[in-house]
Scaffold this motif. Sequence first.
Motif, mmCIF file in Angstrom:
data_model
loop_
_atom_site.group_PDB
_atom_site.id
_atom_site.type_symbol
_atom_site.label_atom_id
_atom_site.label_comp_id
_atom_site.label_asym_id
_atom_site.label_seq_id
_atom_site.Cartn_x
_atom_site.Cartn_y
_atom_site.Cartn_z
ATOM 1 N N LYS A 10 0.833 -1.197 0.000
ATOM 2 C CA LYS A 10 0.000 0.000 0.000
ATOM 3 C C LYS A 10 0.868 1.246 0.000
ATOM 4 O O LYS A 10 1.655 1.478 0.910
ATOM 5 N N GLY A 11 0.734 2.050 -1.029
ATOM 6 C CA GLY A 11 1.445 3.316 -1.070
ATOM 7 C C GLY A 11 0.931 4.260 0.003
ATOM 8 O O GLY A 11 -0.237 4.196 0.396
ATOM 9 N N GLY A 12 1.810 5.123 0.503
ATOM 10 C CA GLY A 12 1.402 6.092 1.508
ATOM 11 C C GLY A 12 1.289 5.548 2.910
ATOM 12 O O GLY A 12 0.759 6.212 3.803
ATOM 13 N N SER A 13 1.825 4.348 3.142
ATOM 14 C CA SER A 13 1.702 3.735 4.461
ATOM 15 C C SER A 13 2.736 4.260 5.442
ATOM 16 O O SER A 13 2.622 4.033 6.654
ATOM 17 N N GLY A 14 3.747 4.943 4.931
ATOM 18 C CA GLY A 14 4.749 5.514 5.830
ATOM 19 C C GLY A 14 6.084 4.807 5.824
ATOM 20 O O GLY A 14 6.884 4.986 6.749
ATOM 21 N N LYS A 15 6.376 4.029 4.783
ATOM 22 C CA LYS A 15 7.644 3.296 4.731
ATOM 23 C C LYS A 15 8.851 4.239 4.788
ATOM 24 O O LYS A 15 9.778 4.022 5.569
ATOM 25 N N THR A 16 8.851 5.249 3.930
ATOM 26 C CA THR A 16 9.991 6.155 3.859
ATOM 27 C C THR A 16 10.173 6.919 5.158
ATOM 28 O O THR A 16 11.298 7.054 5.668
ATOM 29 N N THR A 17 9.094 7.405 5.712
ATOM 30 C CA THR A 17 9.161 8.138 6.975
ATOM 31 C C THR A 17 9.718 7.255 8.083
ATOM 32 O O THR A 17 10.580 7.676 8.862
ATOM 33 N N PRO A 41 12.200 3.595 -6.828
ATOM 34 C CA PRO A 41 12.529 4.485 -7.956
ATOM 35 C C PRO A 41 12.096 5.931 -7.745
ATOM 36 O O PRO A 41 12.678 6.848 -8.339
ATOM 37 N N GLN A 42 11.097 6.168 -6.898
ATOM 38 C CA GLN A 42 10.672 7.540 -6.623
ATOM 39 C C GLN A 42 11.750 8.325 -5.875
ATOM 40 O O GLN A 42 11.789 9.559 -5.951
ATOM 41 N N SER A 46 16.075 9.240 -0.580
ATOM 42 C CA SER A 46 17.291 9.929 -1.024
ATOM 43 C C SER A 46 17.094 11.441 -1.038
ATOM 44 O O SER A 46 17.994 12.202 -0.646
ATOM 45 N N ALA A 47 15.919 11.869 -1.473
ATOM 46 C CA ALA A 47 15.630 13.314 -1.509
ATOM 47 C C ALA A 47 15.641 13.895 -0.101
ATOM 48 O O ALA A 47 16.149 15.007 0.119
ATOM 49 N N TRP A 48 15.082 13.156 0.855
ATOM 50 C CA TRP A 48 15.105 13.603 2.251
ATOM 51 C C TRP A 48 16.548 13.717 2.739
ATOM 52 O O TRP A 48 16.929 14.724 3.355
ATOM 53 N N TRP A 49 17.361 12.711 2.463
ATOM 54 C CA TRP A 49 18.740 12.703 2.944
ATOM 55 C C TRP A 49 19.548 13.833 2.312
ATOM 56 O O TRP A 49 20.412 14.420 2.969
ATOM 57 N N ASN A 50 19.262 14.154 1.060
ATOM 58 C CA ASN A 50 20.037 15.177 0.344
ATOM 59 C C ASN A 50 19.838 16.587 0.900
ATOM 60 O O ASN A 50 20.684 17.464 0.673
ATOM 61 N N VAL A 51 18.728 16.834 1.609
ATOM 62 C CA VAL A 51 18.531 18.144 2.225
ATOM 63 C C VAL A 51 18.882 18.117 3.707
ATOM 64 O O VAL A 51 18.721 19.115 4.408
ATOM 65 N N ARG A 52 19.410 17.009 4.153
ATOM 66 C CA ARG A 52 19.753 16.840 5.555
ATOM 67 C C ARG A 52 21.140 17.414 5.835
ATOM 68 O O ARG A 52 22.079 17.212 5.055
ATOM 69 N N GLU A 53 21.307 18.125 6.947
ATOM 70 C CA GLU A 53 22.598 18.688 7.312
ATOM 71 C C GLU A 53 23.511 17.631 7.939
ATOM 72 O O GLU A 53 24.694 17.568 7.636
ATOM 73 N N PRO A 87 9.823 0.005 -2.915
ATOM 74 C CA PRO A 87 8.657 0.526 -3.646
ATOM 75 C C PRO A 87 7.402 -0.228 -3.239
ATOM 76 O O PRO A 87 7.479 -1.344 -2.700
ATOM 77 N N PRO A 88 6.216 0.352 -3.484
ATOM 78 C CA PRO A 88 4.980 -0.293 -3.048
ATOM 79 C C PRO A 88 4.597 -1.520 -3.858
ATOM 80 O O PRO A 88 3.835 -2.356 -3.370
ATOM 81 N N ALA A 89 5.094 -1.659 -5.075
ATOM 82 C CA ALA A 89 4.707 -2.818 -5.900
ATOM 83 C C ALA A 89 5.276 -4.105 -5.320
ATOM 84 O O ALA A 89 6.454 -4.176 -4.977
ATOM 85 N N ILE A 90 4.442 -5.115 -5.204
ATOM 86 C CA ILE A 90 4.888 -6.414 -4.705
ATOM 87 C C ILE A 90 5.311 -7.256 -5.907
ATOM 88 O O ILE A 90 4.481 -7.734 -6.675
ATOM 89 N N THR A 91 6.592 -7.433 -6.072
ATOM 90 C CA THR A 91 7.124 -8.162 -7.215
ATOM 91 C C THR A 91 8.145 -9.185 -6.745
ATOM 92 O O THR A 91 8.516 -9.239 -5.570
#
Length: 217
Positions: A10-17, A41-42, A46-53, A87-91
Amino acid sequence: MHVIVLASQKGGSGKTTLAAHLAVAAEIAGDGPAVLIDTDPQGSLSAWWNVREAQQPALAPTSIADLPDKLRALSDAGYRFAFVDTPPAITEAISAVVRSANLVVIPTRPSPHDLRAVGSTVDLVRAAGGPFAFAVTQAKPNTRLTVQAMAALSEHGTVASAIVHDRVDYAGSMIDGRTVQESDAKGRSAAEIAELWKFVKAQIAKSTKARISKGQG
């Protein structure tokens, strides 16, 4: 090195957070060094880490295909915990990631739709044969639905007692490269993340002990 995989169909479940917060929690608790691995792939982690001090936890970009080699290299480099966002896709590719895990954390929102969708993730993790646990995320405080969700999930596996509630500080943390423990160390969100990390560590210790008792190293 212990590998913790965040997985959910399920996308939006909070995995990245959760991946970001648990890795920082490990560092704050003195359990590092920790490393983040972004296989989505989104690239949100990485985007969060790149703005991290802060430079800890580290980030190790890789593809799912290269993940086994990357994990071996990171282990040799002395990292104690790796947190893998998926990623959210189950493959079948995600199945390979799950098989590399010491623990799979399945973030689940307490909604009927999310609870219905969790079955495919559980089936995949069980097929891989590794330990897993649920983490309830984006919960509304003091609602019956959250209690009902935890009861429903407990029929399928272990559920973390530390609930991640729906608060704006979590969303804000993903914008400025910090976590709730760093933006408000004494806040309620910081406390629940610290508790969740204690739970994750305990689950890993339990699964490690079980493997040793079975003679699996």
